[in-house]
Enzyme design. Structure first.
Site, short mmCIF file in Angstrom:
data_model
loop_
_atom_site.label_atom_id
_atom_site.label_comp_id
_atom_site.label_asym_id
_atom_site.label_seq_id
_atom_site.Cartn_x
_atom_site.Cartn_y
_atom_site.Cartn_z
N LYS A 54 0.84 -1.20 0.00
CA LYS A 54 0.00 0.00 0.00
C LYS A 54 0.87 1.25 0.00
O LYS A 54 0.61 2.20 -0.73
CB LYS A 54 -0.93 0.00 1.23
N GLN A 98 -5.15 -1.53 9.50
CA GLN A 98 -4.97 -2.87 8.91
C GLN A 98 -5.61 -3.94 9.80
O GLN A 98 -5.31 -4.03 10.98
CB GLN A 98 -3.46 -3.13 8.72
N ASP A 121 -11.51 2.37 3.79
CA ASP A 121 -11.79 0.93 3.75
C ASP A 121 -13.30 0.68 3.63
O ASP A 121 -13.73 -0.45 3.40
CB ASP A 121 -11.26 0.26 5.04
#
Ligand code: NDP
Length: 294
Positions: A54, A98, A121
Site C-alpha cells: 500500500k 490494517q 476501507d
C-alpha cells in the site's frame, strides 16, 4: 472452448495510471496532495506485506503515505487516540487500520472511531449504511475491484443474474449492494444456503468470497458465465513451495466459464488500486471538489 482470463494485473495497473493522472491534476489545479495513513498494529507477516505494498503504490500514485506501527500489546485507548489524531490531521484524507487486529482490541470500536469521511476501507457503519441506502458512500475496496473486473467483461450488469457466495461485512455484503446499484438481480449465498450448485448454475455472474480452496466446482457454473474469484487460500507447502488458490476450482471452471479471474493475479491486484481511488475521492470530497474522473 476455454474461458478468457480476466487479467487483474493489467486492469489494476491501468486504474493506478488513471489515479496518478488525477492526483497530478488535483495538485496542479488546487494545490492538494491526497494523503493516506495506514495503521499497523503488531507484526502479522501477511499484514506487513499488504502495508508495504500500500505504501509503495500510494507513493507511486503521487500521494502522501503515512505509516504508523504500534506494538501488538498497545492499549485500545492509545490506538483510538492515534485514529482521532489522524481524523484531525488535514494532510490525511484516508485512514486505514490494517485488519485483523491482535487479540484484546475491539475491531468495531476502532472502526467506529474513524471519521466516516476518511474511512477509505468503507467499513464504518455510516458508509455501510449509506451504501445499503443507495447513497453516495466510500465502499470497501475488494468489492469495488470485483465490480470493475466484471465490467471489464460486460459494460453493463443491468438485469444480469449474479450470485455472491459469502456475506462478510468486508466483501459479500457490500458487493451485493454494489451489484444492486448496477441493477443486477442478486442472490446472496452463505454457509446455510441450500443446494449451492443449483443456485450457482443460474448465475451469469459468480462471485466467490468464502475462503475455502476450490469449493466452487466447474460443473456448478453456467456455460459462458463470468466468474470473479475473491478467495485467497494458501495451501500447505509441497516440496518447500506453498501455493495460493482461490475459492473456485480454476482448471475445471476454465472449461465452463466464459471469463474468469485467476488467483493470484485477479481480484487481489484490484484491492490496493481501489484504495487509491477511495483516498483520492475522499480528498476531493473533504476539500469540496467534484469527484475525480477515474
Ligand atoms: P469471512 O470468513 O469473513 O466470510 C466467509 C463467508 O463465506 C461467510 O459469509 C460464510 O458464511 C461463507 N461460507 C463459509 N463456508 C461456506 C460454504 N460451505 N458455503 C457457502 N458459504 C460459505 O471471509 P471474507 O469475506 O473476509 O473473505 C473471503 C475470502 O476472500 C477469503 O479467502 C479471503 O482471504 C479473501 N479475501 C480476498 C481479498 C482480496 O483482496 N482478494 C480481500 C478480502 C478477502 P456464514 O456467514 O454463514 O458463516
Amino acid at each position: 472452448m476455454t474461458a478468457s482470463v480476466i487479467d487483474g494485473k493489467v486492469i489494476a495497473a491501468e486504474l493506478r495510471t488513471r489515479v496518478a493522472a488525477e492526483v497530478a491534476r488535483v495538485r496542479a489545479d488546487h494545490g492538494l496532495t491526497p494523503g493516506l495513513a495506514v495503521v499497523l498494529v503488531g507484526s502479522d507477516p501477511a499484514s506487513e506485506v499488504y502495508v508495504r505494498s500500500k505504501h509503495k503504490q500510494t507513493q507511486e500514485a503521487g500521494m502522501a503515505s503515512f505509516e504508523h506501527v504500534l506494538p501488538a500489546d498497545v492499549a485500545q485507548a492509545e490506538l483510538i487516540a492515534l485514529v482521532q489524531k489522524l481524523n484531525a490531521d488535514s494532510t490525511v484524507h484516508g485512514i486505514l487500520v490494517q485488519l485483523p487486529l491482535p487479540k484484546g482490541l475491539d475491531t468495531p470500536t476502532v472502526i467506529d472511531a474513524i471519521d466516516p469521511a476518511k474511512d477509505v476501507d468503507g467499513l464504518h457503519p455510516v458508509n455501510a449504511g449509506r451504501l445499503a441506502s443507495g447513497m453516495d458512500a466510500l465502499s470497501p475496496c475488494t468489492p469495488l475491484g470485483c465490480i470493475i473486473l466484471a465490467k471489464s467483461v460486460h459494460a453493463k450488469l443491468d438485469g444480469m443474474n449474479a450470485i455472491v457466495i459469502g456475506r462478510s461485512n468486508l466483501v459479500g455484503r457490500p458487493l451485493v449492494q454494489l451489484l444492486l446499484n448496477e441493477n443486477a438481480t442478486v442472490t446472496i449465498a452463505h454457509s446455510r444456503s441450500r443446494d449451492l450448485p443449483q443456485l450457482t448454475a443460474q448465475a451469469d455472474l459468480v462471485f466467490a468470497a468464502v475462503g475455502k480452496p476450490d469449493m466452487v466446482r466447474g460443473d456448478w457454473i453456467k456455460p459462458g458465465a463470468t466468474v470473479i474469484d475473491v478467495g485467497i487460500n494458501r495451501l500447505p507447502a509441497v516440496d518447500g513451495k506453498s501455493k495460493l488458490v482461490g475459492d473456485v476450482a480454476y482448471q475445471e471452471a476454465l472449461q465452463t466459464a466464459g471469463a474468469i479471474t485467476p488467483v493470484p493475479g485477479g481480484v487481489g491486484q484490484m484491492t490496493v488500486a481501489c484504495l487509491l481511488v477511495n483516498t483520492l475521492r475522499a480528498a476531493c470530497a473533504i476539500n469540496g471538489l467534484k469527484p475525480p474522473a477515474v
